[in-house]
Every structure is written in C-alpha cells, then in structure tokens.
Write an enzyme that holds these catalytic residues in place. Structure first.
Site, PDB file in Angstrom:
ATOM      1  N   ASP A   1      -1.489   2.436  -9.152  1.00  0.00           N
ATOM      2  CA  ASP A   1      -2.607   3.328  -9.443  1.00  0.00           C
ATOM      3  C   ASP A   1      -2.240   4.802  -9.374  1.00  0.00           C
ATOM      4  OD1 ASP A   1      -2.349   3.499  -6.713  1.00  0.00           O
ATOM      5  OD2 ASP A   1      -4.402   2.911  -6.243  1.00  0.00           O
TER       6      ASP A   1
ATOM      7  N   ASP B   1      -3.122   6.192   4.443  1.00  0.00           N
ATOM      8  CA  ASP B   1      -3.436   4.758   4.541  1.00  0.00           C
ATOM      9  C   ASP B   1      -2.577   3.994   5.545  1.00  0.00           C
ATOM     10  OD1 ASP B   1      -5.416   5.069   2.623  1.00  0.00           O
ATOM     11  OD2 ASP B   1      -4.128   4.423   0.982  1.00  0.00           O
TER      12      ASP B   1
END
Length: 715
Positions: A34, A409
């Site tokens: 992505d 993350d």
C-alpha cells in the site's frame, strides 16, 4: 559519488493487500503493497525483489492493483497511485519488472486508502493480452487495447462512478474487481463496491454491452474480491464496508453463469456469525471445488482462512490447526505469540502446486506448503527481501548499536546486526508508533523514547528510558497533567510529549504542557523555567549542562546552561528574525535543530530549507548550504581531515531532488543516490553515523530503512 545501498532487515512489517501467482510460469509470484511499491518472488534466489526503487514520484509507491500476464510470464502491470489527490499511472514491464514503461492516466487511485484490499481491479484479457480493463474507484470502467499505453473510458458500462471526493480524506470503493472468464471468450465480470442496488455486472461480448447479474447477495453487502474456477463458477467475498477497518458483517457467495443461479456458501451464517467480513478468495487451478476465503476485521477470536474441498459445502477453519514459525522475523511475536493475523485481505493458491498457498496480513505475508494436508498446518513468513514499513525516527548513537529505530505500527528496534531481523520490538511499554528517540552523547547506552498507540489515549505511559542502548526499556511516568480547555488530553497521554536526554545521561527533559525534568529517572520531577511547551528540545551531545530549542512564538533560540532547569534567550545573531519556519505540530516530524555529536556548542538548524550553523552554543549563526533546499537532514562522522560533521540531506540542488552529502560544512554537495535508488523519495528521516564516515541511514515511508556506504574507487 557511488554508494552501495541495502535494506536494514526486519522482514515484511506492513500491509500488502494483494499477492498474485503467475498463471504461466511456476515459481513466479507478484506482491503489491500500500505504500512500498511492488515485489517479485524469485524462486531461484528464494527472495522477493523490490520493483520500484527507481521511482521518484512518491504517489506511485502505493499499488492499487497488479496483473500478471496470462501469456507472457515476464509481462506484468501495476496500477500505481497511493491517494486520489495525486498522480496515478499504469506501469508495464516485459522483463519481470527490471524496467518499466510508465503511462500517466486520467483516473485516480487509492493504493493506501480505505478499500485497498479490494481487487484485483486491473485485469488482462486472456484471449487478447494487449487488452486490459481497469475498475476505478471514482471514474467508472476503463479500457486499453494497446497494452496499457493509452486508456479510454468504457461508455457502455452502466456505472460512471461517483466522481472525485470533495473531502481529501474520503474515498470510494468504486469498481472493486474485474475478472475475465478464461474459458468463455468475451465474458467479463465487474464488481461494484459503491452503495446501490446492483453490485455485479457481466458482459458476454468483450465489454460492448453489460447487464447486472440479478439475485444473489443482499444489496447492503459489497463485493470485495472474486475468483473464477476452471468450471466457470465465480466465488465472491462480500463485506458491509470497504475496509480494511470498520467491517462488521460479510458473506461468501458463488455464481454459476451457466445456470444463472447463486449459492450462499458463507462459512458461518446467522446469529452465530462473529463480527467481521470476508475478503481474500482463491480457487485451486487443479480443482475448482477447492476454495479458500479469508476473514477480515474478525477480532474475536481472530481472523482466519477457511478451506473447502466441495465448493463451499463444508469448511475447515485453518487457524485452529495452524502453527506459525516466525523465528526468522521474531518481532512478529509482539509481546506474546504470533496469532494467525489481521487484515487478511489477500489470499492465493499456487496454480502449479495446490499445497502452496499464501495470505497477507497487516504485518506480514505467510505461506505454507501443506494446504491440502491433514493435521497441523505449518506457516512461515514469506518475507525475505520485503521491507514494507514506515519509519518515523531513527538515531545512530556514539556507542552501543550503530542504529536504533522508531517505526510506525511496529514500534522500532535496536539493530545489532543490520542483516538480521531484531529479536523483539521496543517493549515495556509497547507503543505502536515511536515518535521521538534520543541518546546521551557521552553515555550512549542511556536512551529515551516517546510514542503512541492507535487510540486517542495511551493507557499507561507514552515514555520510556533504556540503560542498555535500547535493548530493554523501563517505563517512565510524569505527574498527571490536566485536560485542556477543549477537553483534549495532555500531550503525555497521547504521545505528543517529546523527550530528550542530557549528554551524560543524568537528566531527562519531557515537553509536557508545563515542561519538566528529572535527575533521578522519574522519581521526582521539577518544572522548567523559561521553556515554552512543545518546541522539540535538543541536547548538546558533549556538554551535559546545555539544552537548546527554537522559541517559535518569540522568534529566538533559547538555551539552558544548568542541565535543563532554566532556559534563557541567546543572541542568535545572524539568524532571520522570523524562525516560525522551524515549527511543526506533527509529533512525528524530525527536530529542526541538531547538535554535533563530537563538539560542544556546535549546532545546525533547518529553516524552511535553508541550513544555518553555530559553533558557539547558538550565540552567532552563519548560513551555509546556500546551493541546496533541504527537506530532511542529518549529521555523521567528519570526513578525514575535516572538523565539521558530514551532512546528509534530502534536498534539491539545481532542480534535482535527491540524496546529497557535504563534507565541508554545507558549502558543496554531492549526490549519493542514483536513478535506481530513489524509493519514491518518500523519506521521513535521515542520519549519518557518528562512528563511521560515509555511512548514512534513511528512514523511508514504505520501504523500511535503507543504508548506504561509499564504494571506494567509484564516483
């Protein structure tokens, strides 16, 4: 200047929404991410190769869709566009991704937006492999008849698209997939993931005319992905949202175009169905009754893959009999044991080996060679060569490990060996994002960090310190602050409070609403006098008494001479009167002010692309680097025979945006990257190494950390 570039190894680490096997060459697969470009699996080398490191347009690093040619294995297409507000293009390669023809297109994409797990939107006609269709998010269906070189909108398609959003953060699901029937020439299926009454369309004449497929799933479920078996039956996964978050319900249906009927084959239906939907789907090439689907957003108990050998009549829930060996990438255990995964948007079965299958998660790609076998199923990360992560910060200390990182993350790592995935992330506490890192210049094993989780408030603390160079951490608590007038929490509860450590490691300074310092590892705190809040303090790396900051409001440099207890204005002569260009409210932004690791009082500051230098603790400044406009910069060990640190920067010189190095204090700059190493020029942070001249670390936004060393004898 020739440089050798390599990735710092972590292994996977981010969201790769789609994995596609070549239908014509065994051992060949393609992966889309992505925000980190596309990859090709090399079966001989047993690794993934990044395919877009030569790209300089950052938006092209988000891959909306990928299509493997059904005739020529070396031909592959990428639909490249991270966000709808920036350019998009179709990439075509005929040499396995070694080189690309890039065609900018008039329709926009969202490879890193909501709905990025849908697909595949790009498809190649198996009967005419120069003919492609692309289902766009906002602007309807598009067709190319010259191998992607030119595109025109398919006017006969019933849906023209909802148009570009008016809100920059919004997006549409649009046309979620295009599937050609490889057994029936002219037959095409297109899914529609926008709200409406019709969600599947069919053409039997190559796209000249279209009709909605009647019956089937309820209209409030949106088709996410589809796979066609050799029997011509289409398996469709559905969700009540486009994901990857926010999906609460889903289903799996199969459509037989010969009979014209639908069958609901959802693994768990009715009131017993857990929260979540279905997205990944694959059908074995060797047996059309062997079907696999994946759940998405099923938090209780966990996302899973379901496998059926009778076309969906009965299902086997694979997570219940699966184990995962993550020894090659041990961070995947997080603070426990690696579970089956989350955001399982992509799923594929090898067309040449039905035992070989793969699924993607929000953190890695898993593969097995036992899909058809009974008993315990073994999965391992299929990530060698993949570094698909966003770096927020990093530092190269004067001692201990040469690199300590802060990731988005997955927190970040101490990298003792740049070629080996670290044993664990930063823990105690685990903070998904590490926003600031600092080390004590004369006691470099003492480190501090701040961070946040994916929630408005951090439940315990957003701060930590380490006595062993980032190998282990201790929680650090500051006195509880009060909520702001608008009800928002204080910065230490959200990860917005930056932390700094003195050169000798004895003092920690935290930028709470009323900035505080401690000299006893958080047992007692004192309020700092003269320091505005949220200004990004920089500690002198040699003199433990000195701290510095830019006072944006009053347009001045402030300094502490007593170990952080008091700050006062310095002359700052030579600097512009307006220093507001150095201000940033983004907690992830690198500090504008840097201190030389080797000399007390030697400072550098970036003011709107202009670089300024002080050698006397901020009293006087000289502008340097007048030939470069700097976006990101960092310091490293001086070149032999030089006193100033080597400077490394992402910047523009004579119209060329690139990575540059200066060894003479910024007067002259030499490009050190090349056309093959650009990584979309999506760079968050850059730093030299204070112990190794020439070494530079670059934290990218999607391709992990890359590091470079000069190649002796080459320019």
């Amino acid at each position: 200047m020739a440089y050798d570039w390599r990735n710092v190894r972590v292994g996977g680490g981010g969201f790769t929404p789609g994995v596609v096997f070549s239908p014509v060459e065994p051992g060949l697969a393609w992966l889309r991410s992505d925000m980190g470009g596309a990859y090709r699996w090399d079966a001989q080398a047993k690794r993934w190769w990044p395919l877009q490191d030569s790209v300089s347009e950052g938006n092209y690093m988000g891959i909306e869709s990928i299509a493997a040619d059904p005739v020529d294995p070396g031909t592959v297409y990428l639909a490249a566009g991270m966000n709808w507000s920036a350019p998009a293009a179709i990439f075509r390669s005929t040499d396995y991704g070694a080189t690309w023809r890039v065609t900018p297109v008039p329709f926009r994409m969202g490879g890193n937006e909501n709905g990025r797990g849908l697909g595949e939107r790009l498809a190649i006609d198996p009967f005419d492999h120069d003919r492609l269709f692309f289902g766009s998010r906002h602007q309807g269906l598009w067709q190319s008849t010259d191998a992607g070189a030119t595109w025109r909108k398919v006017g006969s398609f019933p849906l023209s698209g909802l148009g570009l959003p008016t809100d920059r953060r919004a997006t549409h699901g649009g046309l979620s997939f295009v599937v050609f029937d490889h057994r029936a020439k002219g037959r095409i299926f297109v899914g529609n993931a926008d709200p409406g009454a019709q969600h599947l369309f069919q053409s039997d004449d190559g796209g000249k005319t279209w009709h909605p497929v009647s019956g089937g799933p309820p209209a409030d479920l949106l088709p996410a992905k589809a796979a066609l078996g050799r029997d011509g039956v289409l398996t469709v996964t559905l969700c009540d949202g486009i994901g990857p978050n926010g999906i609460t319900r889903g289903a799996v249906w199969r459509f037989d175009p010969k009979a014209g009927d639908w069958q609901d084959v959802t693994p768990i239906k009715g009131k017993d169905a857990p929260v979540g939907g279905y997205m990944g789907v694959a059908v074995a090439a060797s047996d059309p009754d062997t079907v696999a689907v994946s759940t998405v957003d099923r938090g209780d108990p966990v996302d899973t893959v379901w496998l059926s050998h009778d076309g969906g009549g009965h299902w086997d829930e694979l997570y219940k009999r699966s184990v995962r060996d993550v020894s090659a990438t041990p961070f995947l255990d997080f603070d426990g044991k690696a579970n089956f995964g989350h955001w399982i948007a992509g799923l594929a079965i090898d067309p040449f080996d039905a035992n070989h299958a793969a699924y993607v998660t929000g953190a890695t790609v898993y593969a097995t060679n036992e899909l058809q076998e009974p008993g315990t199923m073994h999965w391992t990360p299929w990530t060698r060569g993949i570094e698909q992560t966003a770096i927020i910060t990093l530092t190269s200390p004067t001692g201990g490990a040469h690199l300590v990182s802060g990731f988005g993350d997955i927190s970040g790592f101490r990298h003792d060996d740049l070629a080996v995935s670290p044993p664990h992330m930063h823990l105690n506490p685990f903070l998904a994002n590490t926003n600031t890192l600092d080390y004590a210049g004369r006691a470099p094993l003492v480190m501090v960090r701040s961070g946040n989780i994916h929630a408005p408030v951090v439940p315990d603390t957003s701060l930590a310190w380490s006595a062993d160079g980032g190998g282990s951490w201790t929680r650090l608590h500051v006195p509880a602050g009060k909520a702001h007038a608008d009800g928002s929490p204080p910065p230490e509860q959200t990860g917005n409070a930056a932390i700094t450590v003195s050169a000798d490691g004895s003092t920690f300074l935290v930028e709470t609403d009323a900035p505080r310092f401690t000299r006893d590892r958080g047992a007692h705190w004192q309020t700092i006098e003269g320091l505005p809040s949220r200004v990004r303090v920089t500690a002198d790396k040699v003199d433990a008494r000195r701290f510095y900051a830019v006072d944006f409001v009053k347009g001045r440099i402030v300094r502490s001479d007593d170990g952080g207890a008091h700050f006062h204005a310095v002359a700052g002569s030579g600097l512009p009167a307006d220093l507001s260009a150095a201000r940033s409210t983004n907690r992830e932004a690198p500090p504008p002010l840097l201190a030389d690791p080797g000399r007390a009082g030697a400072l550098w500051v970036n003011l709107d692309g202009a670089l300024w230098h002080s050698a006397d603790f901020g009293e006087t400044w000289t502008r340097t680097g007048k030939t470069i406009e700097i976006e990101r910069y960092g310091l490293g060990k001086p070149a032999p025979g030089h006193d100033d640190p080597a400077l490394y920067a992402l910047g523009t010189v004579d119209g060329l945006r690139a990575i540059w190095r200066s060894v003479d204090g910024g007067n002259d700059w030499v490009r050190i990257n090349d056309e093959a190493h650009q990584w979309g020029l999506r760079i968050r942070v850059i730093s030299g190494d204070p112990r190794r001249f020439g070494r530079v670390y670059i934290g990218t936004d999607g391709r992990g950390i890359v590091y470079g060393d000069p190649v002796e004898g080459r320019k």
